[in-house]
Motif scaffolding. Structure first.
Motif, PDB file in Angstrom:
ATOM      1  N   ARG A 116     -22.198   2.316  25.509  1.00  0.00           N
ATOM      2  CA  ARG A 116     -21.421   1.119  25.851  1.00  0.00           C
ATOM      3  C   ARG A 116     -20.885   0.411  24.616  1.00  0.00           C
ATOM      4  O   ARG A 116     -19.728  -0.010  24.589  1.00  0.00           O
ATOM      5  CB  ARG A 116     -22.288   0.162  26.681  1.00  0.00           C
ATOM      6  CG  ARG A 116     -21.535  -1.088  27.138  1.00  0.00           C
ATOM      7  CD  ARG A 116     -22.443  -2.016  27.924  1.00  0.00           C
ATOM      8  NE  ARG A 116     -23.540  -2.551  27.123  1.00  0.00           N
ATOM      9  CZ  ARG A 116     -23.417  -3.537  26.241  1.00  0.00           C
ATOM     10  NH1 ARG A 116     -22.227  -4.097  26.025  1.00  0.00           N
ATOM     11  NH2 ARG A 116     -24.462  -3.978  25.576  1.00  0.00           N
ATOM     12  N   VAL A 117     -21.704   0.271  23.584  1.00  0.00           N
ATOM     13  CA  VAL A 117     -21.285  -0.520  22.407  1.00  0.00           C
ATOM     14  C   VAL A 117     -20.475   0.298  21.408  1.00  0.00           C
ATOM     15  O   VAL A 117     -19.851  -0.270  20.507  1.00  0.00           O
ATOM     16  CB  VAL A 117     -22.493  -1.176  21.702  1.00  0.00           C
ATOM     17  CG1 VAL A 117     -23.259  -2.063  22.677  1.00  0.00           C
ATOM     18  CG2 VAL A 117     -23.398  -0.155  21.044  1.00  0.00           C
ATOM     19  N   LEU A 118     -20.459   1.634  21.567  1.00  0.00           N
ATOM     20  CA  LEU A 118     -19.643   2.468  20.682  1.00  0.00           C
ATOM     21  C   LEU A 118     -18.177   2.421  21.090  1.00  0.00           C
ATOM     22  O   LEU A 118     -17.844   2.368  22.270  1.00  0.00           O
ATOM     23  CB  LEU A 118     -20.102   3.919  20.729  1.00  0.00           C
ATOM     24  CG  LEU A 118     -21.184   4.379  19.760  1.00  0.00           C
ATOM     25  CD1 LEU A 118     -21.522   5.842  20.033  1.00  0.00           C
ATOM     26  CD2 LEU A 118     -20.776   4.198  18.305  1.00  0.00           C
ATOM     27  N   ARG A 119     -17.312   2.480  20.083  1.00  0.00           N
ATOM     28  CA  ARG A 119     -15.898   2.645  20.340  1.00  0.00           C
ATOM     29  C   ARG A 119     -15.577   4.116  20.600  1.00  0.00           C
ATOM     30  O   ARG A 119     -16.371   4.996  20.249  1.00  0.00           O
ATOM     31  CB  ARG A 119     -15.088   2.151  19.136  1.00  0.00           C
ATOM     32  CG  ARG A 119     -15.216   0.653  18.917  1.00  0.00           C
ATOM     33  CD  ARG A 119     -14.460   0.184  17.710  1.00  0.00           C
ATOM     34  NE  ARG A 119     -14.610  -1.268  17.577  1.00  0.00           N
ATOM     35  CZ  ARG A 119     -14.907  -1.894  16.443  1.00  0.00           C
ATOM     36  NH1 ARG A 119     -15.075  -1.197  15.328  1.00  0.00           N
ATOM     37  NH2 ARG A 119     -15.040  -3.201  16.421  1.00  0.00           N
ATOM     38  N   LYS A 120     -14.456   4.382  21.202  1.00  0.00           N
ATOM     39  CA  LYS A 120     -14.025   5.756  21.425  1.00  0.00           C
ATOM     40  C   LYS A 120     -13.939   6.477  20.082  1.00  0.00           C
ATOM     41  O   LYS A 120     -13.340   5.963  19.131  1.00  0.00           O
ATOM     42  CB  LYS A 120     -12.673   5.779  22.132  1.00  0.00           C
ATOM     43  CG  LYS A 120     -12.212   7.168  22.519  1.00  0.00           C
ATOM     44  CD  LYS A 120     -10.921   7.122  23.309  1.00  0.00           C
ATOM     45  CE  LYS A 120     -10.487   8.524  23.719  1.00  0.00           C
ATOM     46  NZ  LYS A 120      -9.219   8.492  24.506  1.00  0.00           N
ATOM     47  N   GLY A 121     -14.555   7.643  20.004  1.00  0.00           N
ATOM     48  CA  GLY A 121     -14.592   8.391  18.756  1.00  0.00           C
ATOM     49  C   GLY A 121     -15.738   7.999  17.855  1.00  0.00           C
ATOM     50  O   GLY A 121     -15.946   8.618  16.805  1.00  0.00           O
ATOM     51  N   GLY A 122     -16.494   6.975  18.241  1.00  0.00           N
ATOM     52  CA  GLY A 122     -17.620   6.517  17.434  1.00  0.00           C
ATOM     53  C   GLY A 122     -18.779   7.495  17.457  1.00  0.00           C
ATOM     54  O   GLY A 122     -18.920   8.303  18.385  1.00  0.00           O
ATOM     55  N   LEU A 123     -19.622   7.410  16.440  1.00  0.00           N
ATOM     56  CA  LEU A 123     -20.740   8.333  16.281  1.00  0.00           C
ATOM     57  C   LEU A 123     -22.083   7.646  16.496  1.00  0.00           C
ATOM     58  O   LEU A 123     -22.249   6.468  16.166  1.00  0.00           O
ATOM     59  CB  LEU A 123     -20.729   8.945  14.874  1.00  0.00           C
ATOM     60  CG  LEU A 123     -19.523   9.806  14.489  1.00  0.00           C
ATOM     61  CD1 LEU A 123     -19.673  10.285  13.046  1.00  0.00           C
ATOM     62  CD2 LEU A 123     -19.348  10.980  15.437  1.00  0.00           C
ATOM     63  N   TYR A 124     -23.006   8.408  17.037  1.00  0.00           N
ATOM     64  CA  TYR A 124     -24.400   7.960  17.199  1.00  0.00           C
ATOM     65  C   TYR A 124     -25.285   8.944  16.462  1.00  0.00           C
ATOM     66  O   TYR A 124     -25.315  10.137  16.778  1.00  0.00           O
ATOM     67  CB  TYR A 124     -24.766   7.917  18.678  1.00  0.00           C
ATOM     68  CG  TYR A 124     -26.219   7.612  18.975  1.00  0.00           C
ATOM     69  CD1 TYR A 124     -26.918   6.612  18.289  1.00  0.00           C
ATOM     70  CD2 TYR A 124     -26.900   8.307  19.982  1.00  0.00           C
ATOM     71  CE1 TYR A 124     -28.241   6.323  18.587  1.00  0.00           C
ATOM     72  CE2 TYR A 124     -28.227   8.021  20.287  1.00  0.00           C
ATOM     73  CZ  TYR A 124     -28.890   7.029  19.590  1.00  0.00           C
ATOM     74  OH  TYR A 124     -30.208   6.748  19.876  1.00  0.00           O
ATOM     75  N   ARG A 125     -26.008   8.451  15.478  1.00  0.00           N
ATOM     76  CA  ARG A 125     -26.957   9.270  14.716  1.00  0.00           C
ATOM     77  C   ARG A 125     -28.359   8.819  15.082  1.00  0.00           C
ATOM     78  O   ARG A 125     -28.708   7.645  14.943  1.00  0.00           O
ATOM     79  CB  ARG A 125     -26.707   9.084  13.224  1.00  0.00           C
ATOM     80  CG  ARG A 125     -27.611   9.910  12.302  1.00  0.00           C
ATOM     81  CD  ARG A 125     -28.883   9.202  11.946  1.00  0.00           C
ATOM     82  NE  ARG A 125     -29.597   9.880  10.858  1.00  0.00           N
ATOM     83  CZ  ARG A 125     -30.881   9.720  10.575  1.00  0.00           C
ATOM     84  NH1 ARG A 125     -31.633   8.909  11.331  1.00  0.00           N
ATOM     85  NH2 ARG A 125     -31.438  10.345   9.577  1.00  0.00           N
ATOM     86  N   ALA A 126     -29.185   9.746  15.558  1.00  0.00           N
ATOM     87  CA  ALA A 126     -30.551   9.407  15.955  1.00  0.00           C
ATOM     88  C   ALA A 126     -31.508  10.456  15.416  1.00  0.00           C
ATOM     89  O   ALA A 126     -31.163  11.625  15.256  1.00  0.00           O
ATOM     90  CB  ALA A 126     -30.672   9.326  17.476  1.00  0.00           C
ATOM     91  N   GLN A 127     -32.723  10.015  15.138  1.00  0.00           N
ATOM     92  CA  GLN A 127     -33.758  10.905  14.588  1.00  0.00           C
ATOM     93  C   GLN A 127     -34.919  10.988  15.566  1.00  0.00           C
ATOM     94  O   GLN A 127     -35.307   9.991  16.178  1.00  0.00           O
ATOM     95  CB  GLN A 127     -34.235  10.373  13.236  1.00  0.00           C
ATOM     96  CG  GLN A 127     -35.193  11.289  12.513  1.00  0.00           C
ATOM     97  CD  GLN A 127     -35.434  10.848  11.073  1.00  0.00           C
ATOM     98  OE1 GLN A 127     -34.589  10.169  10.471  1.00  0.00           O
ATOM     99  NE2 GLN A 127     -36.563  11.218  10.521  1.00  0.00           N
ATOM    100  N   TYR A 128     -35.495  12.197  15.686  1.00  0.00           N
ATOM    101  CA  TYR A 128     -36.529  12.461  16.683  1.00  0.00           C
ATOM    102  C   TYR A 128     -37.713  13.193  16.055  1.00  0.00           C
ATOM    103  O   TYR A 128     -37.570  13.908  15.065  1.00  0.00           O
ATOM    104  CB  TYR A 128     -35.981  13.357  17.806  1.00  0.00           C
ATOM    105  CG  TYR A 128     -34.732  12.849  18.453  1.00  0.00           C
ATOM    106  CD1 TYR A 128     -34.771  12.111  19.628  1.00  0.00           C
ATOM    107  CD2 TYR A 128     -33.488  13.110  17.889  1.00  0.00           C
ATOM    108  CE1 TYR A 128     -33.610  11.654  20.228  1.00  0.00           C
ATOM    109  CE2 TYR A 128     -32.327  12.649  18.482  1.00  0.00           C
ATOM    110  CZ  TYR A 128     -32.384  11.915  19.646  1.00  0.00           C
ATOM    111  OH  TYR A 128     -31.238  11.450  20.234  1.00  0.00           O
TER     112      TYR A 128
END
Length: 260
Positions: free
Chosen positions: A156-168
């Motif tokens: 929801r808070v990302l813009r179109k083309g935005g990236l999400y980096r997550a670590q697991y």
């Protein structure tokens, strides 16, 4: 942005205590080498020296100048300082107010602005839709029971083309522990909850939730990095330490996803 459940209350208490004790993840990085960071962001370095070697992959640090970056559940004045020095407009959301003070301290030290929001990573209701070009999350998803709750808010808070980096954490070895002679896994794979001796509550997340959940909310996979594979083994590290465990059984992995 309130505390959602028992886990949030317990883990907030845990990290406020970690701040008081001076845990390494709570100490702002006040000696960052900006030229080194820029080299890494341009892909000219394979990795950064400790303690900055947790920053990966370099592609998410490239071209962040003037971009809006959310450091999600990643307070402490570390990742936010990197993005601030690279010219990004930085917002930090964290469960522990002590961690957010670290972000403010780093910003004051280097002379950039930072916005800090105290709250649960699963409730970003105070943030407008389409607000960020990048959401950067350190290894904090283990403190919530359902990663999909976070994914929905991130999308929801990302813009179109935005990236999400997550670590697991790798789910198969999430409950691995040193027994004096080697690493053993004593909890069945179906067990999800770890109630730590220090009061913290952690959760194992399975591959179908980790990857399927990203796809379900409309994020597309861009990159997966097995972090331990690219680290020089530290076989002399104290047995049972994170460094020692990573050298023998691996530690975690990073996923980069994009909003279409």
């Amino acid at each position: 942005m309130g505390m959602k459940d028992e886990a949030a209350v317990a883990n907030r208490r845990l990290w406020e205590e970690e701040v008081k004790k001076g845990c390494g993840y709570t100490i702002p990085w006040l000696d960052l080498d900006v030229s080194l960071l820029r080299q890494y962001a341009r892909g000219e370095l394979e990795c950064l020296p400790e303690p900055w070697d947790c920053l990966s992959p370099p592609s998410v640090f490239a071209d962040v100048e003037g971009k809006d970056v959310l450091c999600l559940a990643s307070g402490g004045g570390q990742q936010s300082a990197v993005f601030g020095l690279l010219g990004a407009r930085v917002t930090v959301v964290d469960l522990a107010e002590g961690q957010l003070r670290g972000d403010s301290r780093a910003a004051a030290h280097y002379g950039y602005s930072v916005a800090t929001l105290h709250g649960d990573m699963r409730d970003l209701s105070s943030i407008d839709d389409d607000s960020f070009d990048l959401v950067y999350q350190a290894a904090s998803l283990c403190y919530i029971p359902d990663v999909r709750e976070v994914y929905g808010e991130v999308h929801r808070v990302l813009r179109k083309g935005g990236l999400y980096r997550a670590q697991y954490h790798q789910p198969a070895i999430f409950f691995a522990g040193w027994d004096g002679g080697g690493y053993r896994i004593t909890m069945p794979y179906v067990e999800r909850v770890l109630r730590r001796d220090d009061g913290g509550i952690e959760f194992r997340h399975y591959m179908d939730d980790i990857f399927g959940g990203l796809l379900d909310v409309g994020l597309s996979l861009r990159q997966v990095v097995d972090k331990a594979r690219y680290r020089e083994p530290d076989l002399d590290a104290p047995a049972g330490s994170w460094e020692h465990q990573d050298s023998y059984v691996g530690g975690g992995f990073v996923v980069v996803a994009a909003k279409s």
